[in-house]
Write an enzyme that holds these catalytic residues in place. Structure first.
Site, PDB file in Angstrom:
ATOM      1  N   ASP A   8     -27.312  43.373  43.706  1.00 25.06           N
ATOM      2  CA  ASP A   8     -27.520  42.990  45.238  1.00 25.06           C
ATOM      3  C   ASP A   8     -27.469  41.578  44.802  1.00 25.06           C
ATOM      4  O   ASP A   8     -28.323  41.192  43.915  1.00 25.06           O
ATOM      5  CB  ASP A   8     -27.869  43.291  46.461  1.00 25.06           C
ATOM      6  CG  ASP A   8     -29.411  44.370  46.176  1.00 25.06           C
ATOM      7  OD1 ASP A   8     -29.600  43.473  45.387  1.00 25.06           O
ATOM      8  OD2 ASP A   8     -29.550  44.757  46.582  1.00 25.06           O
ATOM      9  N   CYS A  63     -30.993  45.933  41.783  1.00 25.02           N
ATOM     10  CA  CYS A  63     -30.755  45.440  43.005  1.00 25.02           C
ATOM     11  C   CYS A  63     -32.596  45.514  43.475  1.00 25.02           C
ATOM     12  O   CYS A  63     -33.719  45.189  42.520  1.00 25.02           O
ATOM     13  CB  CYS A  63     -30.829  46.598  44.169  1.00 25.02           C
ATOM     14  SG  CYS A  63     -31.636  48.230  44.493  1.00 25.02           S
ATOM     15  N   THR A  65     -35.405  47.417  43.705  1.00 20.95           N
ATOM     16  CA  THR A  65     -35.732  48.236  43.639  1.00 20.95           C
ATOM     17  C   THR A  65     -35.078  49.156  42.518  1.00 20.95           C
ATOM     18  O   THR A  65     -35.701  50.447  42.061  1.00 20.95           O
ATOM     19  CB  THR A  65     -36.429  49.501  45.301  1.00 20.95           C
ATOM     20  OG1 THR A  65     -35.429  49.656  45.352  1.00 20.95           O
ATOM     21  CG2 THR A  65     -37.691  48.362  45.442  1.00 20.95           C
ATOM     22  N   HIS A  96     -31.012  63.339  27.673  1.00 21.36           N
ATOM     23  CA  HIS A  96     -31.830  64.721  27.777  1.00 21.36           C
ATOM     24  C   HIS A  96     -29.680  64.782  29.220  1.00 21.36           C
ATOM     25  O   HIS A  96     -30.019  65.723  29.828  1.00 21.36           O
ATOM     26  CB  HIS A  96     -32.412  64.783  29.383  1.00 21.36           C
ATOM     27  CG  HIS A  96     -33.515  65.150  28.463  1.00 21.36           C
ATOM     28  ND1 HIS A  96     -34.654  66.046  28.481  1.00 21.36           N
ATOM     29  CD2 HIS A  96     -33.813  65.161  26.224  1.00 21.36           C
ATOM     30  CE1 HIS A  96     -35.933  65.983  27.017  1.00 21.36           C
ATOM     31  NE2 HIS A  96     -34.277  65.690  25.900  1.00 21.36           N
ATOM     32  N   HIS A 131     -28.599  70.352  27.352  1.00 19.24           N
ATOM     33  CA  HIS A 131     -28.427  69.606  28.037  1.00 19.24           C
ATOM     34  C   HIS A 131     -26.916  69.309  28.729  1.00 19.24           C
ATOM     35  O   HIS A 131     -26.650  68.974  29.703  1.00 19.24           O
ATOM     36  CB  HIS A 131     -28.758  67.972  27.770  1.00 19.24           C
ATOM     37  CG  HIS A 131     -30.270  68.214  27.655  1.00 19.24           C
ATOM     38  ND1 HIS A 131     -31.642  68.444  27.848  1.00 19.24           N
ATOM     39  CD2 HIS A 131     -31.275  67.937  25.817  1.00 19.24           C
ATOM     40  CE1 HIS A 131     -32.647  68.588  27.600  1.00 19.24           C
ATOM     41  NE2 HIS A 131     -31.952  68.362  26.820  1.00 19.24           N
TER      42      HIS A 131
HETATM   43  C1  RB5 Z   1     -32.319  43.752  49.710  1.00 18.42           C
HETATM   44  O1  RB5 Z   1     -33.618  43.331  50.170  1.00 18.42           O
HETATM   45  C2  RB5 Z   1     -33.446  44.863  48.646  1.00 18.42           C
HETATM   46  O2  RB5 Z   1     -33.617  46.123  50.393  1.00 18.42           O
HETATM   47  C3  RB5 Z   1     -32.313  45.531  47.930  1.00 18.42           C
HETATM   48  O3  RB5 Z   1     -32.577  44.856  46.609  1.00 18.42           O
HETATM   49  C4  RB5 Z   1     -32.876  47.405  47.355  1.00 18.42           C
HETATM   50  O4  RB5 Z   1     -34.065  47.250  46.866  1.00 18.42           O
HETATM   51  C5  RB5 Z   1     -32.660  48.405  48.019  1.00 18.42           C
HETATM   52  O5  RB5 Z   1     -32.907  49.439  47.592  1.00 18.42           O
END
Ligand code: RB5
Length: 138
Positions: A8, A63, A65, A96, A131
């Site tokens: 994203d 993304c 996180t 695994h 596994h």
């Molecule tokens: C975007 O701001 C953020 O929410 C997205 O990149 C992500 O971290 C969602 O899990």
């Protein structure tokens, strides 16, 4: 083996750096988007990648996180997406879990860590053995 990559807006810059890094190391990459830094919805990018991923392909999703893309990717029956914050989780995700997608958080790992994680993920084999049955039970 194709390497598909998607992100994203939050992962856009890291995605481009990983693409450059992998291209420099002679991998061929298929970018499913996003293609600019405008805010976008990561589930749509995940759908783009997961529906294109074939049996021997590997995916990389990024993304902010890594959490959102991994949640969405793991809704596909054929996907085993590992959210990795370090080389240890990347190694074990392959050994695994036979993960076929690596999820990264651009706000969690720096560029150098991300490159190392990608290297380990792409170069570690599934161990099989005990596994295999566990994966079949997923
Ligand atoms: C975007 O701001 C953020 O929410 C997205 O990149 C992500 O971290 C969602 O899990």
């Amino acid at each position: 083996m194709n390497i598909l990559i998607g992100s994203d807006h939050a992962g856009f810059t890291l995605k481009n750096k990983i693409k450059e890094y992998l291209t420099h190391h002679s991998y061929s990459i298929i970018d499913v988007g996003c293609f600019n830094q405008n805010s976008c919805d990561y589930p749509i990018i995940v759908d783009e990648l997961c529906t294109k991923l074939k049996v021997y392909d590997v995916g990389i999703l990024i993304c902010g996180t890594g959490i959102g893309v991994s949640i969405k990717a793991n809704r596909y029956k054929s996907i085993r997406c590992a959210l990795c914050h370090n080389v240890e989780t990347a190694e074990l995700g392959r050994k695994h879990n036979n993960a076929n997608i690596l999820a990264l958080g651009s706000r969690i790992v720096n560029d150098e860590e991300a490159f190392k994680i990608v290297d380990v993920f792409l170069n570690t084999e599934f161990e099989g053995g005990r596994h295999t049955n566990r994966i079949n039970l997923l």
